[in-house]
Design an enzyme around this catalytic site. Sequence first.
Site, PDB file in Angstrom:
ATOM      1  N   ASP A  64       0.760  -1.090  -0.110  1.00 58.74           N
ATOM      2  CA  ASP A  64       0.113   0.089  -0.087  1.00 58.74           C
ATOM      3  C   ASP A  64       0.771   1.151   0.125  1.00 58.74           C
ATOM      4  O   ASP A  64       1.514   1.390   0.922  1.00 58.74           O
ATOM      5  CB  ASP A  64      -1.117  -0.048   1.180  1.00 58.74           C
ATOM      6  N   SER A 143       2.314  11.910 -16.604  1.00 61.35           N
ATOM      7  CA  SER A 143       0.925  12.160 -17.253  1.00 61.35           C
ATOM      8  C   SER A 143       1.306  13.615 -18.050  1.00 61.35           C
ATOM      9  O   SER A 143       1.716  14.299 -17.631  1.00 61.35           O
ATOM     10  CB  SER A 143      -0.051  12.419 -16.097  1.00 61.35           C
ATOM     11  N   TYR A 157      -5.840  16.176  -9.165  1.00 61.85           N
ATOM     12  CA  TYR A 157      -5.308  15.229  -9.985  1.00 61.85           C
ATOM     13  C   TYR A 157      -3.923  15.856 -10.705  1.00 61.85           C
ATOM     14  O   TYR A 157      -2.621  15.425 -10.755  1.00 61.85           O
ATOM     15  CB  TYR A 157      -5.841  14.325 -10.810  1.00 61.85           C
ATOM     16  N   LYS A 161       0.126  15.180 -10.388  1.00 60.92           N
ATOM     17  CA  LYS A 161       0.993  14.647 -11.197  1.00 60.92           C
ATOM     18  C   LYS A 161       2.222  15.725 -11.679  1.00 60.92           C
ATOM     19  O   LYS A 161       3.031  15.411 -11.785  1.00 60.92           O
ATOM     20  CB  LYS A 161       0.310  14.312 -12.541  1.00 60.92           C
TER      21      LYS A 161
HETATM   22  P1  NDP Z   1      -6.165   2.405 -12.534  1.00 64.95           P
HETATM   23  O1  NDP Z   1      -7.115   2.913 -11.563  1.00 64.95           O
HETATM   24  O2  NDP Z   1      -6.470   1.437 -13.205  1.00 64.95           O
HETATM   25  O3  NDP Z   1      -4.820   2.258 -11.878  1.00 64.95           O
HETATM   26  C1  NDP Z   1      -4.341   2.774 -10.501  1.00 64.95           C
HETATM   27  C2  NDP Z   1      -3.747   1.803  -9.785  1.00 64.95           C
HETATM   28  O4  NDP Z   1      -3.145   2.599  -8.621  1.00 64.95           O
HETATM   29  C3  NDP Z   1      -4.651   0.809  -9.102  1.00 64.95           C
HETATM   30  O5  NDP Z   1      -3.805  -0.723  -9.253  1.00 64.95           O
HETATM   31  C4  NDP Z   1      -4.920   1.040  -7.557  1.00 64.95           C
HETATM   32  O6  NDP Z   1      -5.178  -0.080  -6.709  1.00 64.95           O
HETATM   33  C5  NDP Z   1      -3.420   1.766  -7.327  1.00 64.95           C
HETATM   34  N1  NDP Z   1      -3.592   2.438  -6.495  1.00 64.95           N
HETATM   35  C6  NDP Z   1      -3.986   3.474  -5.769  1.00 64.95           C
HETATM   36  N2  NDP Z   1      -3.906   3.746  -4.494  1.00 64.95           N
HETATM   37  C7  NDP Z   1      -3.085   3.008  -4.139  1.00 64.95           C
HETATM   38  C8  NDP Z   1      -2.473   2.520  -2.844  1.00 64.95           C
HETATM   39  N3  NDP Z   1      -2.589   3.311  -1.917  1.00 64.95           N
HETATM   40  N4  NDP Z   1      -1.575   1.553  -2.776  1.00 64.95           N
HETATM   41  C9  NDP Z   1      -1.366   0.839  -3.776  1.00 64.95           C
HETATM   42  N5  NDP Z   1      -2.129   0.819  -4.875  1.00 64.95           N
HETATM   43  C10 NDP Z   1      -2.855   1.899  -5.445  1.00 64.95           C
HETATM   44  O7  NDP Z   1      -5.625   3.436 -13.442  1.00 64.95           O
HETATM   45  P2  NDP Z   1      -4.380   3.503 -14.652  1.00 64.95           P
HETATM   46  O8  NDP Z   1      -3.723   2.461 -14.798  1.00 64.95           O
HETATM   47  O9  NDP Z   1      -4.996   4.589 -15.622  1.00 64.95           O
HETATM   48  O10 NDP Z   1      -3.360   4.759 -13.924  1.00 64.95           O
HETATM   49  C11 NDP Z   1      -2.011   4.146 -13.391  1.00 64.95           C
HETATM   50  C12 NDP Z   1      -1.104   5.267 -13.558  1.00 64.95           C
HETATM   51  O11 NDP Z   1      -1.348   5.873 -14.853  1.00 64.95           O
HETATM   52  C13 NDP Z   1      -1.552   6.457 -12.537  1.00 64.95           C
HETATM   53  O12 NDP Z   1      -0.177   6.766 -11.917  1.00 64.95           O
HETATM   54  C14 NDP Z   1      -2.114   7.520 -13.380  1.00 64.95           C
HETATM   55  O13 NDP Z   1      -1.947   8.710 -12.961  1.00 64.95           O
HETATM   56  C15 NDP Z   1      -1.354   7.369 -14.765  1.00 64.95           C
HETATM   57  N6  NDP Z   1      -1.929   7.868 -15.991  1.00 64.95           N
HETATM   58  C16 NDP Z   1      -3.184   7.302 -16.353  1.00 64.95           C
HETATM   59  C17 NDP Z   1      -3.695   7.931 -17.564  1.00 64.95           C
HETATM   60  C18 NDP Z   1      -5.027   7.272 -18.038  1.00 64.95           C
HETATM   61  O14 NDP Z   1      -5.605   8.183 -18.791  1.00 64.95           O
HETATM   62  N7  NDP Z   1      -5.466   6.333 -17.805  1.00 64.95           N
HETATM   63  C19 NDP Z   1      -3.158   8.833 -18.173  1.00 64.95           C
HETATM   64  C20 NDP Z   1      -1.578   9.391 -17.596  1.00 64.95           C
HETATM   65  C21 NDP Z   1      -1.102   8.962 -16.319  1.00 64.95           C
HETATM   66  P3  NDP Z   1      -6.552  -0.214  -6.330  1.00 64.95           P
HETATM   67  O15 NDP Z   1      -7.175  -1.269  -7.247  1.00 64.95           O
HETATM   68  O16 NDP Z   1      -6.292  -0.988  -4.995  1.00 64.95           O
HETATM   69  O17 NDP Z   1      -7.321   1.009  -6.036  1.00 64.95           O
END
Ligand code: NDP
Length: 296
Positions: A64, A143, A157, A161
Amino acid sequence: MSRIILVTGASSGFGAMIARSLASGDDVVYAGMRHTADRNAQAVTDLAAYAQEHRVHARAIELDVSDQSSVDAAVERIIGEHGRVDVVVHNAGHMTLGPVEAFTVAQLADVYDTNVLSTQRVNRAVLPHMRRRRDGLLVWIGSSSARGGTPPWLGPYFAAKAAEDALAVSIAAEVSRFGIESSIVVPGSFTTGTNHYAHAGHPEDETTAKEYDELYASTMDDLLAKQASLSPEDADPGEVARQVAALVGLPKGQRPFRVYIDPAQDGAEEVFRIGDRIRRDFYRTLGYEELLHPAP
Ligand code: NDP
């Protein structure tokens, strides 16, 4: 030699894809997830099935990013099992949708915690090991929102970022003499294919949010729809994972500082390129150009 890799936030989205893309040959991927025993138990099982089917070394690890003891325990376990961590992918993140004013201060702090402080917790756990070995790679999932077209309604957000990006840039120079390399991956918006938009946080102060509705009714949905329409229909979030794997596979010292994957082309690349050029020029002017690359 095999690489030992840690990916944060690997229960879904880019993180889950990155963990799978990086798992090949003798490399060992630890897919950091929270709630591995309950909410994300299925993600743990799915990854184990993938690893078995593809005969690769990928496994979930409880991590976490909002809890230093959880981060420390995960890193200690990896060090205990392999003696090192070669690559960290800072991927965990969480986004928000709504007018900035309607988010409470505590909510803003939470967004900042998940997207920014999280990386500091992980870095403080892994960097001592990497520094001692004079080797390592930090991959930051940044991002385009930190610099590009930045439409409204995603303020907390975007701010987080941008802060994460600023940290990544500073840390890159500070650890390069320890032989540690840094790369920032810059995805544009992928409105489907991950949980990013579906799991977005919303303002707790609904009264204020409603007051914004009076003047901006439907603009949020409209802007999001228009933003999504800029991306080609076949925009594939898996490309982010493939680019991360390609990046990690490059020899040390030859990895690009930034990699862009933005189907919507929101302009961030142009701004980042100028900013990075100015930074490189400034380091040269100061006589510290060598900090731009990891010591061999
Ligand atoms: P998701 O919501 O699918 O993935 C986010 C992940 O972060 C999940 O696995 C979530 O876990 C995890 N997470 C959040 N809080 C915690 C925590 N406290 N401890 C451990 N894990 C945590 O979204 P994306 O895959 O799209 O995002 C992944 C990254 O990509 C992020 O950094 C986002 O900012 C970046 N990004 C995404 C874009 C998009 O348009 N999709 C564009 C640009 C950047 P859980 O399932 O437990 O909540």
